[in-house]
Structure formats: C-alpha cells, structure tokens
Write a protein that holds these residues in place. Structure first.
Motif, mmCIF file in Angstrom:
data_model
loop_
_atom_site.group_PDB
_atom_site.id
_atom_site.type_symbol
_atom_site.label_atom_id
_atom_site.label_comp_id
_atom_site.label_asym_id
_atom_site.label_seq_id
_atom_site.Cartn_x
_atom_site.Cartn_y
_atom_site.Cartn_z
ATOM 1 N N SER A 20 0.811 -1.211 0.000
ATOM 2 C CA SER A 20 0.000 0.000 0.000
ATOM 3 C C SER A 20 0.851 1.270 0.000
ATOM 4 C CB SER A 20 -0.946 0.000 1.204
ATOM 5 O OG SER A 20 -0.211 -0.043 2.418
ATOM 6 N N ASN A 56 -8.410 -10.818 4.528
ATOM 7 C CA ASN A 56 -9.454 -9.828 4.813
ATOM 8 C C ASN A 56 -8.920 -8.418 5.002
ATOM 9 O OD1 ASN A 56 -11.506 -11.847 4.759
ATOM 10 N ND2 ASN A 56 -10.837 -12.457 6.806
ATOM 11 N N PRO A 58 -6.691 -5.057 2.618
ATOM 12 C CA PRO A 58 -6.270 -4.675 1.271
ATOM 13 C C PRO A 58 -4.756 -4.635 1.060
ATOM 14 C CG PRO A 58 -6.908 -2.739 2.505
ATOM 15 C CD PRO A 58 -7.195 -3.923 3.389
ATOM 16 N N TYR A 59 -3.977 -4.919 2.082
ATOM 17 C CA TYR A 59 -2.522 -4.796 1.981
ATOM 18 C C TYR A 59 -1.846 -6.168 2.028
ATOM 19 C CZ TYR A 59 -3.299 -5.069 6.999
ATOM 20 O OH TYR A 59 -3.728 -5.456 8.247
ATOM 21 N N TRP A 148 -0.448 -10.842 -4.275
ATOM 22 C CA TRP A 148 -1.092 -9.547 -4.061
ATOM 23 C C TRP A 148 -0.927 -8.717 -5.324
ATOM 24 C CZ3 TRP A 148 0.550 -4.314 -3.550
ATOM 25 C CH2 TRP A 148 -0.398 -3.463 -2.981
ATOM 26 N N PHE A 153 -5.429 -3.237 -5.828
ATOM 27 C CA PHE A 153 -5.495 -2.435 -4.602
ATOM 28 C C PHE A 153 -5.861 -0.991 -4.945
ATOM 29 C CE2 PHE A 153 -3.154 0.711 -2.072
ATOM 30 C CZ PHE A 153 -3.811 0.568 -0.857
ATOM 31 N N ARG A 154 -5.154 -0.410 -5.912
ATOM 32 C CA ARG A 154 -5.431 0.982 -6.292
ATOM 33 C C ARG A 154 -6.856 1.146 -6.796
ATOM 34 N NH1 ARG A 154 -1.239 3.877 -10.025
ATOM 35 N NH2 ARG A 154 -3.286 4.478 -10.677
ATOM 36 N N ASP A 156 -9.605 -0.977 -6.433
ATOM 37 C CA ASP A 156 -10.720 -1.455 -5.621
ATOM 38 C C ASP A 156 -10.715 -1.017 -4.153
ATOM 39 O OD1 ASP A 156 -11.417 -2.828 -7.939
ATOM 40 O OD2 ASP A 156 -10.474 -4.697 -7.274
ATOM 41 N N HIS A 157 -9.556 -0.613 -3.627
ATOM 42 C CA HIS A 157 -9.485 -0.391 -2.178
ATOM 43 C C HIS A 157 -8.930 0.953 -1.739
ATOM 44 C CE1 HIS A 157 -10.522 -4.565 -1.458
ATOM 45 N NE2 HIS A 157 -9.617 -4.909 -2.353
ATOM 46 N N ILE A 160 -11.456 3.901 -0.612
ATOM 47 C CA ILE A 160 -12.229 3.496 0.574
ATOM 48 C C ILE A 160 -11.319 3.421 1.788
ATOM 49 C CG2 ILE A 160 -13.554 1.603 1.609
ATOM 50 C CD1 ILE A 160 -14.495 0.967 -1.301
ATOM 51 N N TRP A 161 -10.151 2.822 1.633
ATOM 52 C CA TRP A 161 -9.219 2.662 2.750
ATOM 53 C C TRP A 161 -8.739 4.006 3.275
ATOM 54 C CZ3 TRP A 161 -3.521 1.053 2.855
ATOM 55 C CH2 TRP A 161 -3.201 0.460 4.074
ATOM 56 N N SER A 165 -9.884 4.219 7.121
ATOM 57 C CA SER A 165 -8.899 3.631 8.030
ATOM 58 C C SER A 165 -8.508 4.617 9.109
ATOM 59 C CB SER A 165 -7.634 3.204 7.261
ATOM 60 O OG SER A 165 -6.643 2.783 8.166
#
Length: 169
Positions: A20, A56, A58-59, A148, A153-154, A156-157, A160-161, A165
C-alpha cells in the motif's frame, strides 16, 4: 530544494515499499513530509521474496520465497528523515520487521541521494542496501493461494481505505 546528503535528521538508507505504501497518497499520509522534503522514488525489485494478500485486508505481507529467483516489484524511496522512519515503523506494526536487504533499482538516481557514496549517481541495475518491512507475523495470516496485486489495490481499495482507516482519518 535541500541536499539529500546524510545529516543527523536524514536516515542513511532508502526504503523499499512493495504494498500500500507504493501509493504516494498512502505514503504521504503516513510520513507527512513537509515542504522542505527532498525525496526521490524509483521502481525497484527485491529478489528471493514473494508477496501475498493479508487475509481480509487490502494490503500484503512479503516473506522469503523457497525460490530464490522470485522477485517482488516495488518502489524505492530516498530521502526520508528519522521522523518519517519512526512514523513508518508505527504504521507497519508488530507483524512487520524492518530489515536491511539488497534491492535492485530500475531507474537512475542522482548522486546527491547516494548517501552511502554520494560521489556517484546510481545506475539502472545497481543494488543498494535498503530498509524493507518484511512480514514476520504468522504466515497463516497471509492468503498464500494468490499473489497480491497493486493495481487491484489501487482500483478497488485505495479510496475506501484512505477515507475509513484510522491510520489516515
């Protein structure tokens, strides 16, 4: 722009990011660089490791591979301060250990950032000792059935993260 040569407040090693923290948004949220920051980042790889998603989350976590020819792509960042490194240590937490490992660079780096030998620029293919946060928690926490994927990650997450977070809000 300030000089990147070693000073009491500059950390002597660059840092290799493979998860991340490859996102400038995440990295800057963690380190909070000031206007005087003098950073450079280049694509890089580390050999003998593999990266898997944390269950579970994103990283990823990166662990040593049985296949020493495997590589993990990432970003090598030069110029962080000791305070930046402290913030990174806090962000990574107890399941990641900061180690000094060899990392191969894939873009030239100006001599001013070569704090080990500031007299020469770093060239494509040079290997530099770098801080790397290796996953040292229980391997059962990683989904070793699939690699991974940074682009996923970029896509989809990341947004939101960054907005939910407790590390960033």
């Amino acid at each position: 722009m300030t000089s990147a040569s070693a000073s009491p407040s500059t950390d002597p090693y660059p840092c290799f990011f493979y998860g991340s923290l490859m996102s400038t948004r995440v990295l800057n949220s963690v380190t909070r660089p000031g206007p005087e920051a003098n950073l450079i980042s280049v694509p890089a790889t580390i050999q003998g490791y593999v990266r898997y998603p944390y269950h579970n989350a994103p990283y990823p976590g990166m662990i040593a591979s049985e296949d020493t020819t495997q590589t993990v792509e990432g970003l090598l960042v030069f110029g962080h301060t000791l305070m930046d490194r402290f913030r990174l240590d806090q962000f990574e937490g107890s399941e990641y250990t900061r180690e000094i490992l060899p990392v191969k660079i894939h873009s030239p780096v100006p001599a001013a950032f070569n704090v080990m030998d500031g007299k020469k620029p770093l060239q494509v293919g040079d290997v530099v000792q770098s801080y790397v946060y290796v996953f040292t928690g229980p391997h059962a926490h990683l989904d070793q059935s699939r690699p991974w994927d940074y682009e996923a990650f970029r896509r989809d997450h990341l947004d939101i993260w960054m907005n939910t977070s407790s590390d960033f809000v």
